[in-house]
Design an enzyme around this catalytic site. Structure first.
Site, mmCIF file in Angstrom:
data_model
loop_
_atom_site.group_PDB
_atom_site.id
_atom_site.type_symbol
_atom_site.label_atom_id
_atom_site.label_comp_id
_atom_site.label_asym_id
_atom_site.label_seq_id
_atom_site.Cartn_x
_atom_site.Cartn_y
_atom_site.Cartn_z
ATOM 1 N N HIS A 1 -8.119 -0.936 8.874
ATOM 2 C CA HIS A 1 -7.110 -0.413 7.946
ATOM 3 C C HIS A 1 -7.404 1.076 7.761
ATOM 4 C CE1 HIS A 1 -4.740 -0.982 4.004
ATOM 5 N NE2 HIS A 1 -5.383 0.145 3.743
ATOM 6 N N ASN B 1 -1.264 5.213 4.826
ATOM 7 C CA ASN B 1 -1.870 4.518 5.972
ATOM 8 C C ASN B 1 -1.366 5.159 7.248
ATOM 9 O OD1 ASN B 1 -1.351 2.344 3.758
ATOM 10 N ND2 ASN B 1 -3.003 1.564 5.001
ATOM 11 N N CYS C 1 -3.908 5.348 -2.288
ATOM 12 C CA CYS C 1 -4.468 4.482 -3.324
ATOM 13 C C CYS C 1 -4.526 5.259 -4.625
ATOM 14 C CB CYS C 1 -5.873 4.018 -2.932
ATOM 15 S SG CYS C 1 -6.658 3.034 -4.217
ATOM 16 N N HIS D 1 -6.370 4.957 6.888
ATOM 17 C CA HIS D 1 -5.434 5.898 6.262
ATOM 18 C C HIS D 1 -5.450 7.176 7.100
ATOM 19 C CE1 HIS D 1 -4.181 3.965 2.412
ATOM 20 N NE2 HIS D 1 -5.117 3.124 2.814
ATOM 21 N N ASP E 1 0.843 -1.204 0.000
ATOM 22 C CA ASP E 1 0.000 0.000 0.000
ATOM 23 C C ASP E 1 0.876 1.252 0.000
ATOM 24 O OD1 ASP E 1 -2.329 1.461 0.021
ATOM 25 O OD2 ASP E 1 -3.119 0.625 1.872
HETATM 26 P P1 HMG Z 1 -8.830 -4.724 -16.787
HETATM 27 O O1 HMG Z 1 -8.109 -3.780 -17.690
HETATM 28 O O2 HMG Z 1 -10.315 -4.629 -16.683
HETATM 29 O O3 HMG Z 1 -8.477 -6.251 -17.063
HETATM 30 O O4 HMG Z 1 -8.193 -4.606 -15.338
HETATM 31 P P2 HMG Z 1 -8.337 -7.101 -18.337
HETATM 32 O O5 HMG Z 1 -8.710 -8.483 -17.938
HETATM 33 O O6 HMG Z 1 -9.064 -6.460 -19.492
HETATM 34 O O7 HMG Z 1 -6.766 -7.066 -18.625
HETATM 35 C C1 HMG Z 1 -6.091 -5.941 -19.147
HETATM 36 C C2 HMG Z 1 -4.605 -6.294 -19.296
HETATM 37 O O8 HMG Z 1 -4.030 -6.537 -18.000
HETATM 38 C C3 HMG Z 1 -4.386 -7.571 -20.079
HETATM 39 O O9 HMG Z 1 -3.133 -7.421 -20.696
HETATM 40 C C4 HMG Z 1 -4.287 -8.630 -19.007
HETATM 41 O O10 HMG Z 1 -3.534 -9.757 -19.392
HETATM 42 C C5 HMG Z 1 -3.554 -7.880 -17.909
HETATM 43 P P3 HMG Z 1 -2.997 -7.041 -22.261
HETATM 44 O O11 HMG Z 1 -3.775 -8.092 -22.992
HETATM 45 O O12 HMG Z 1 -3.634 -5.666 -22.392
HETATM 46 O O13 HMG Z 1 -1.532 -7.032 -22.513
HETATM 47 N N1 HMG Z 1 -3.872 -8.380 -16.596
HETATM 48 C C6 HMG Z 1 -2.956 -8.725 -15.687
HETATM 49 N N2 HMG Z 1 -1.613 -8.711 -15.713
HETATM 50 C C7 HMG Z 1 -0.982 -9.137 -14.623
HETATM 51 N N3 HMG Z 1 -1.606 -9.513 -13.478
HETATM 52 C C8 HMG Z 1 -2.952 -9.515 -13.417
HETATM 53 C C9 HMG Z 1 -3.673 -9.114 -14.557
HETATM 54 N N4 HMG Z 1 -4.996 -8.986 -14.801
HETATM 55 C C10 HMG Z 1 -5.101 -8.544 -16.051
HETATM 56 N N5 HMG Z 1 -3.574 -9.904 -12.293
HETATM 57 C C11 HMG Z 1 -7.583 -5.423 -13.170
HETATM 58 C C12 HMG Z 1 -8.657 -5.366 -14.227
HETATM 59 C C13 HMG Z 1 -8.214 -5.994 -11.931
HETATM 60 C C14 HMG Z 1 -6.451 -6.320 -13.664
HETATM 61 C C15 HMG Z 1 -7.026 -4.008 -12.952
HETATM 62 O O14 HMG Z 1 -8.102 -3.166 -12.707
HETATM 63 C C16 HMG Z 1 -6.056 -3.920 -11.817
HETATM 64 O O15 HMG Z 1 -4.952 -4.474 -11.871
HETATM 65 N N6 HMG Z 1 -6.457 -3.182 -10.739
HETATM 66 C C17 HMG Z 1 -5.654 -3.085 -9.545
HETATM 67 C C18 HMG Z 1 -5.750 -1.722 -8.973
HETATM 68 C C19 HMG Z 1 -4.975 -1.663 -7.684
HETATM 69 O O16 HMG Z 1 -3.997 -2.361 -7.462
HETATM 70 N N7 HMG Z 1 -5.435 -0.758 -6.806
HETATM 71 C C20 HMG Z 1 -4.809 -0.529 -5.552
HETATM 72 C C21 HMG Z 1 -5.056 -1.605 -4.544
HETATM 73 S S1 HMG Z 1 -6.594 -1.459 -3.683
HETATM 74 C C22 HMG Z 1 -6.240 -0.391 -2.378
HETATM 75 O O17 HMG Z 1 -5.218 0.225 -2.353
HETATM 76 C C23 HMG Z 1 -7.178 -0.316 -1.211
HETATM 77 C C24 HMG Z 1 -6.689 -1.092 0.006
HETATM 78 O O18 HMG Z 1 -5.418 -0.611 0.440
HETATM 79 C C25 HMG Z 1 -7.673 -0.963 1.170
HETATM 80 C C26 HMG Z 1 -8.084 0.486 1.454
HETATM 81 O O19 HMG Z 1 -7.230 1.336 1.727
HETATM 82 O O20 HMG Z 1 -9.296 0.733 1.403
HETATM 83 C C27 HMG Z 1 -6.533 -2.588 -0.318
HETATM 84 MG MG MG Z 2 -5.105 1.120 1.752
#
Ligand code: HMG
Ligand code: MG
Length: 305
Positions: free
Chosen positions: A204, A246, A237, A206, A14
């Site tokens: 959790h 955080n 985020c 922030h 994070d």
């Molecule tokens: P998308 O674009 O809808 O997915 O993303 P897709 O299935 O169309 O795939 C697009 C491309 O990404 C493709 O590649 C896939 O192969 C690749 P391309 O054909 O274009 O070359 N791909 C991947 N590559 C590697 N690993 C994977 C993967 N999945 C697809 N797992 C997706 C959907 C979920 C992948 C995207 O939206 C994403 O990665 N989101 C993550 C965002 C993120 O990390 N946010 C921060 C974390 S959450 C947070 O911080 C909150 C938290 O701390 C709690 C709080 O504070 O509240 C947890």
């Molecule tokens: Mg967080």
């Protein structure tokens, strides 16, 4: 009631996911090794998300190889592609992540809440079949969403119960924006406590507006004993504009120790653990407890630069 407060260190994930300055694999590995030296026992190391969405964590597969043994490591997994990577890496703990807000879920993982839960069902089953040990379910925007505004406690409880039905081992309730006052956390706890067993609940917070430690103290008063925190308060985020880091692990450890709880973490070692990362980011320490601890050791706070 237990006097042990469990702290899950999330800075490598994070803390770094929001940073555009590239942090080398060596610095990340050293950071994690420093956290281990400080006796941190649970570390969220990275994310198996799309490298296009979060470039900073594109090295997740490599990072997880060769980390010091001892702590429990986990990684975020949003979908089946992430699951395959997690299984290949050998990581034994994963975290799936959704939110109480449809708008945030869509921006964050490009799914509706329902779609995310359907995807997690497959992910969790696949992980268990592959011998995975532990699945956390994150539930973000528990008080406010950057797109939908205020979120009701009922909406939070509804998604939390669905996560439990999927068989997660714990739920991390994320105050993603870092806007909440203790009175809002109190109201939420009153609703959560009726439906979600405490042993499944992690908070959790922030700390965007300086209320993070007060919110931890509020949850401690209610008897909760598990908190996520980020060394040096790193983080934010990328899909919640303006969200700060955080609550700093140093601040939580200081508070817990001062209140008579044990964490197992060495505050002085922890306070030095993030200095090379801060240096690489061109930042100075801002956690009050970290700054005070460094001062007591005569380590200049600006040594993070
Ligand atoms: P998308 O674009 O809808 O997915 O993303 P897709 O299935 O169309 O795939 C697009 C491309 O990404 C493709 O590649 C896939 O192969 C690749 P391309 O054909 O274009 O070359 N791909 C991947 N590559 C590697 N690993 C994977 C993967 N999945 C697809 N797992 C997706 C959907 C979920 C992948 C995207 O939206 C994403 O990665 N989101 C993550 C965002 C993120 O990390 N946010 C921060 C974390 S959450 C947070 O911080 C909150 C938290 O701390 C709690 C709080 O504070 O509240 C947890
Ligand atoms: Mg967080």
């Amino acid at each position: 009631m237990s006097d042990f407060v469990r702290i899950i260190e999330v800075a490598p994930r994070d803390g770094l996911q929001n940073e555009s300055t590239e942090i080398s694999l060596d610095i990340k590995r050293q950071f994690i090794a420093n956290l281990v030296d400080a006796k941190v026992t649970e570390i969220e190391a990275t994310s198996f998300v799309s490298p296009k969405w979060v470039p900073q964590l594109a090295d997740a597969d490599e990072l997880l190889q060769g980390l010091p043994s001892g702590p429990l490591y986990s990684a975020l997994v949003p979908n089946r592609r992430g699951l395959d990577r997690a299984i290949a890496s050998g990581v034994k703990r994963i975290a799936v992540f959704t939110a109480a807000s449809e708008e945030f879920t869509k921006k964050n993982i490009n799914m509706t809440i329902e779609e995310s839960l359907d995807e997690f069902k497959v992910v969790i089953q696949g992980f268990r079949e592959a011998g995975g040990d532990f699945v956390r379910g994150y539930l973000s925007t528990i008080v406010e969403c950057p797109y939908a505004g205020k979120i009701s406690p009922a909406a939070v409880v509804e998604v939390a119960e669905k996560l439990l039905d999927l068989g997660v081992d714990e739920i991390s309730f994320g105050e993603t924006l870092g806007v909440a006052a203790p009175s809002e956390i109190q109201r939420l706890i009153e609703a959560v406590d009726k439906r979600i067993p405490r042993e499944y609940t992690v908070w959790h917070f922030h700390d965007t507006n300086g209320t993070g430690v007060a919110n931890v103290a509020t949850a401690l008063d209610y008897g909760y004993r598990a908190f996520d925190a980020s060394a040096a308060g790193l983080g934010g985020c990328p899909y919640a504009k303006g969200a700060g880091g955080n609550v700093a692990t140093e601040d939580v450890v200081y508070l817990a120790h001062r209140m008579g709880f044990e964490t197992g973490i060495d505050l002085e070692t922890l306070s030095r653990a993030s200095l090379s990362v801060l240096d690489a980011l061109g930042k100075s320490p801002t956690s009050k407890a970290q700054v005070a601890s460094l001062a007591s050791m005569r380590v200049p706070a600006e040594s993070g630069r």
